[in-house]
Design a protein around this motif. Structure first.
Motif, PDB file in Angstrom:
ATOM      1  N   MET A 207     -18.044 -16.205 -28.820  1.00  0.00           N
ATOM      2  CA  MET A 207     -18.485 -17.083 -27.730  1.00  0.00           C
ATOM      3  C   MET A 207     -19.740 -17.731 -28.149  1.00  0.00           C
ATOM      4  O   MET A 207     -20.748 -17.015 -28.588  1.00  0.00           O
ATOM      5  CB  MET A 207     -18.815 -16.152 -26.589  1.00  0.00           C
ATOM      6  CG  MET A 207     -19.627 -16.934 -25.522  1.00  0.00           C
ATOM      7  SD  MET A 207     -20.041 -15.567 -23.937  1.00  0.00           S
ATOM      8  CE  MET A 207     -18.441 -15.061 -23.492  1.00  0.00           C
ATOM      9  N   SER A 208     -19.937 -19.048 -28.377  1.00  0.00           N
ATOM     10  CA  SER A 208     -21.089 -19.874 -28.282  1.00  0.00           C
ATOM     11  C   SER A 208     -22.075 -19.988 -26.979  1.00  0.00           C
ATOM     12  O   SER A 208     -21.438 -19.762 -25.813  1.00  0.00           O
ATOM     13  CB  SER A 208     -20.875 -21.120 -28.838  1.00  0.00           C
ATOM     14  OG  SER A 208     -20.355 -21.939 -27.905  1.00  0.00           O
ATOM     15  N   PHE A 209     -23.224 -19.720 -27.091  1.00  0.00           N
ATOM     16  CA  PHE A 209     -24.130 -19.810 -26.069  1.00  0.00           C
ATOM     17  C   PHE A 209     -25.562 -20.394 -26.306  1.00  0.00           C
ATOM     18  O   PHE A 209     -25.991 -20.659 -27.244  1.00  0.00           O
ATOM     19  CB  PHE A 209     -24.389 -18.435 -25.442  1.00  0.00           C
ATOM     20  CG  PHE A 209     -25.201 -17.431 -26.367  1.00  0.00           C
ATOM     21  CD1 PHE A 209     -26.444 -17.320 -25.876  1.00  0.00           C
ATOM     22  CD2 PHE A 209     -24.729 -16.926 -27.380  1.00  0.00           C
ATOM     23  CE1 PHE A 209     -27.503 -16.515 -26.675  1.00  0.00           C
ATOM     24  CE2 PHE A 209     -25.620 -16.018 -27.911  1.00  0.00           C
ATOM     25  CZ  PHE A 209     -27.019 -15.934 -27.621  1.00  0.00           C
ATOM     26  N   TYR A 240     -23.086 -35.521 -29.239  1.00  0.00           N
ATOM     27  CA  TYR A 240     -22.009 -35.179 -29.338  1.00  0.00           C
ATOM     28  C   TYR A 240     -21.983 -33.511 -29.358  1.00  0.00           C
ATOM     29  O   TYR A 240     -23.147 -32.934 -29.227  1.00  0.00           O
ATOM     30  CB  TYR A 240     -21.169 -35.361 -30.779  1.00  0.00           C
ATOM     31  CG  TYR A 240     -21.010 -36.759 -30.853  1.00  0.00           C
ATOM     32  CD1 TYR A 240     -19.926 -37.362 -30.309  1.00  0.00           C
ATOM     33  CD2 TYR A 240     -21.823 -37.623 -31.496  1.00  0.00           C
ATOM     34  CE1 TYR A 240     -19.626 -38.903 -30.413  1.00  0.00           C
ATOM     35  CE2 TYR A 240     -21.615 -39.128 -31.737  1.00  0.00           C
ATOM     36  CZ  TYR A 240     -20.308 -39.572 -31.016  1.00  0.00           C
ATOM     37  OH  TYR A 240     -20.268 -41.072 -31.088  1.00  0.00           O
ATOM     38  N   THR A 241     -20.968 -32.638 -29.612  1.00  0.00           N
ATOM     39  CA  THR A 241     -21.028 -31.178 -29.728  1.00  0.00           C
ATOM     40  C   THR A 241     -20.717 -30.606 -31.037  1.00  0.00           C
ATOM     41  O   THR A 241     -20.219 -31.329 -32.106  1.00  0.00           O
ATOM     42  CB  THR A 241     -19.819 -30.539 -28.686  1.00  0.00           C
ATOM     43  OG1 THR A 241     -18.725 -30.627 -29.028  1.00  0.00           O
ATOM     44  CG2 THR A 241     -20.206 -31.283 -27.301  1.00  0.00           C
ATOM     45  N   GLY A 242     -20.953 -29.470 -31.302  1.00  0.00           N
ATOM     46  CA  GLY A 242     -20.322 -28.699 -32.615  1.00  0.00           C
ATOM     47  C   GLY A 242     -18.726 -28.796 -33.003  1.00  0.00           C
ATOM     48  O   GLY A 242     -18.483 -28.717 -34.051  1.00  0.00           O
ATOM     49  N   LYS A 293     -24.985 -26.044 -27.639  1.00  0.00           N
ATOM     50  CA  LYS A 293     -24.081 -27.338 -27.577  1.00  0.00           C
ATOM     51  C   LYS A 293     -23.601 -27.582 -29.171  1.00  0.00           C
ATOM     52  O   LYS A 293     -22.690 -28.218 -29.289  1.00  0.00           O
ATOM     53  CB  LYS A 293     -24.877 -28.390 -27.068  1.00  0.00           C
ATOM     54  CG  LYS A 293     -24.124 -29.690 -27.083  1.00  0.00           C
ATOM     55  CD  LYS A 293     -24.960 -30.731 -26.293  1.00  0.00           C
ATOM     56  CE  LYS A 293     -24.086 -32.147 -26.405  1.00  0.00           C
ATOM     57  NZ  LYS A 293     -24.945 -33.251 -25.674  1.00  0.00           N
ATOM     58  N   HIS A 294     -24.612 -27.564 -30.212  1.00  0.00           N
ATOM     59  CA  HIS A 294     -24.274 -27.896 -31.568  1.00  0.00           C
ATOM     60  C   HIS A 294     -24.050 -27.020 -32.417  1.00  0.00           C
ATOM     61  O   HIS A 294     -22.984 -26.675 -32.885  1.00  0.00           O
ATOM     62  CB  HIS A 294     -25.570 -29.025 -32.009  1.00  0.00           C
ATOM     63  CG  HIS A 294     -25.778 -30.176 -31.071  1.00  0.00           C
ATOM     64  ND1 HIS A 294     -26.915 -30.346 -30.211  1.00  0.00           N
ATOM     65  CD2 HIS A 294     -25.000 -31.412 -31.026  1.00  0.00           C
ATOM     66  CE1 HIS A 294     -26.696 -31.364 -29.602  1.00  0.00           C
ATOM     67  NE2 HIS A 294     -25.584 -32.068 -30.327  1.00  0.00           N
ATOM     68  N   ASP A 320     -21.734 -22.517 -22.795  1.00  0.00           N
ATOM     69  CA  ASP A 320     -22.828 -23.653 -22.470  1.00  0.00           C
ATOM     70  C   ASP A 320     -22.578 -24.910 -22.835  1.00  0.00           C
ATOM     71  O   ASP A 320     -23.493 -25.791 -22.652  1.00  0.00           O
ATOM     72  CB  ASP A 320     -24.200 -23.115 -22.648  1.00  0.00           C
ATOM     73  CG  ASP A 320     -24.648 -21.625 -22.202  1.00  0.00           C
ATOM     74  OD1 ASP A 320     -23.788 -21.531 -20.945  1.00  0.00           O
ATOM     75  OD2 ASP A 320     -25.018 -20.812 -22.699  1.00  0.00           O
ATOM     76  N   MET A 321     -21.371 -25.378 -23.446  1.00  0.00           N
ATOM     77  CA  MET A 321     -21.435 -26.526 -24.076  1.00  0.00           C
ATOM     78  C   MET A 321     -21.336 -27.730 -23.220  1.00  0.00           C
ATOM     79  O   MET A 321     -21.779 -28.695 -23.803  1.00  0.00           O
ATOM     80  CB  MET A 321     -19.718 -26.458 -25.086  1.00  0.00           C
ATOM     81  CG  MET A 321     -19.933 -27.740 -25.904  1.00  0.00           C
ATOM     82  SD  MET A 321     -18.277 -27.672 -26.944  1.00  0.00           S
ATOM     83  CE  MET A 321     -17.093 -27.673 -25.742  1.00  0.00           C
TER      84      MET A 321
END
Length: 324
Positions: A207-209, A240-242, A293-294, A320-321
């Motif tokens: 999980m990214s956050f 942009y995002t990751g 986000k990144h 949270d992206m």
């Protein structure tokens, strides 16, 4: 109407109206011939003393892929097996927890077992027991009465339950004394009996956050990617995002990014081995950066791919992206 006591069906068979208006035939006692033996599910009956670990044993089988039914009246066990046989292989292994909560139906258990034997159902009985001292200590620790104690003491309920289950214990294929076992040791014993030669499966959520939105409350492990330069400060990358290849390339071209991914993957391999040994089936790995986000998104994707390549069933979640 004459009703077969084993499975609740009429001896002549009948047709019922389903909720959508379709008619569903319940079959007859002789319709087992229409179900191939290969389709009959394997069955495990879990029983034993209250407080001895039945729920833990059932959860272990559930994690191993068994279809688990808790507190099923014994008279309905043959019906459950029939339904599993008609599932076209989707329910190949059934575990049923039978205990004194269903004592009104307990007299039917022996008849149900005889019915299963006549239908060539492979079944095993697992009986969990424990010493009186251990059971009293467990009930006192959770401050709950024994199901059979009534107005008496906990030991009175334990004595009544032992007498009720005496014959079933004698019929058990596997008896596990949990007096001195903790939860992990009981799971290990169940794994040894039912996992076969396959190593218990581990499932991971990566999980990214964003730290500014708070740590995930369900995280087992937390990874901090804020040591890497933030693409947010690169104007052409900020929108942009990751998940974007240019953003991901920017992140992993930074000093230490690839090395961190390699080393942390090695660490997770070590941790995963320990989790399997201790009976832990699920792990959540939280990967954080400032806004989620990144950097954390790019790292989560790469880390999840590494775990999947190692045979770990992995799901990626970007918490949270989408936030501003």
């Amino acid at each position: 109407m004459n009703v077969n006591e084993h499975d609740g069906r009429t001896e002549q068979g009948r047709t019922e109206q389903a909720g959508d208006g379709a008619q569903v035939s319940t079959g007859t006692p002789n319709d087992k011939a229409t179900v191939p033996d290969a389709a009959i599910p394997e069955l495990v009956i879990i029983s034993g003393m209250s407080g001895a670990g039945r729920s833990t044993a059932a959860k272990c089988l559930e994690d191993l892929g068994w279809f688990v039914v808790d507190n099923l009246p014994p008279a309905l066990i043959p019906t459950m097996v029939e339904l599993g046989a008609r599932s076209q292989g989707n329910v190949a292994r059934i575990a049923v927890v039978v205990d004194v909560r269903g004592r009104r139906f307990f007299d039917n258990l022996r008849e149900s077992l005889a019915d299963l034997e006549a239908k060539n159902v492979t079944r095993r009985i697992v009986f969990l027991e424990s010493s009186d001292e251990a059971l009293v200590r467990r009930f006192e620790s959770v401050r709950r009465p024994h199901p059979l104690q009534g107005d008496g003491r906990i030991v009175d309920g334990i004595d009544a339950e032992r007498e009720l289950l005496r014959e079933l214990r004698g019929d058990a294929d596997l008896v596990i004394d949990t007096s001195s076992l903790n939860v992990h040791e009981l799971r290990a014993k169940m794994d040894a009996q039912f996992a076969g030669e396959e190593e218990p499966e581990l499932r991971a959520t990566v999980m990214s956050f964003g730290y500014k939105y708070g740590l995930p409350v369900d995280a087992d492990l937390v990874v901090d990617c804020r040591f890497l330069p933030n693409p947010h400060w690169v104007p052409e990358l900020r929108p942009y995002t990751g998940l974007n290849e240019e953003v991901s390339g920017y992140v992993f071209n930074q000093p230490g990014a690839k090395e961190f991914l390699d080393r942390y993957t090695e660490l997770l391999q070590l941790v995963a081995t320990g989790y399997r040994r201790e009976g832990k089936r699920y792990v959540t790995i939280a990967v954080g950066c400032t806004g989620g986000k990144h950097r954390s998104v790019a790292m989560s994707e790469k880390l999840a791919a590494r775990l999947a390549a190692e045979g770990v069933e992995t799901v990626v979640v970007h918490r949270d992206m989408g936030r501003e």
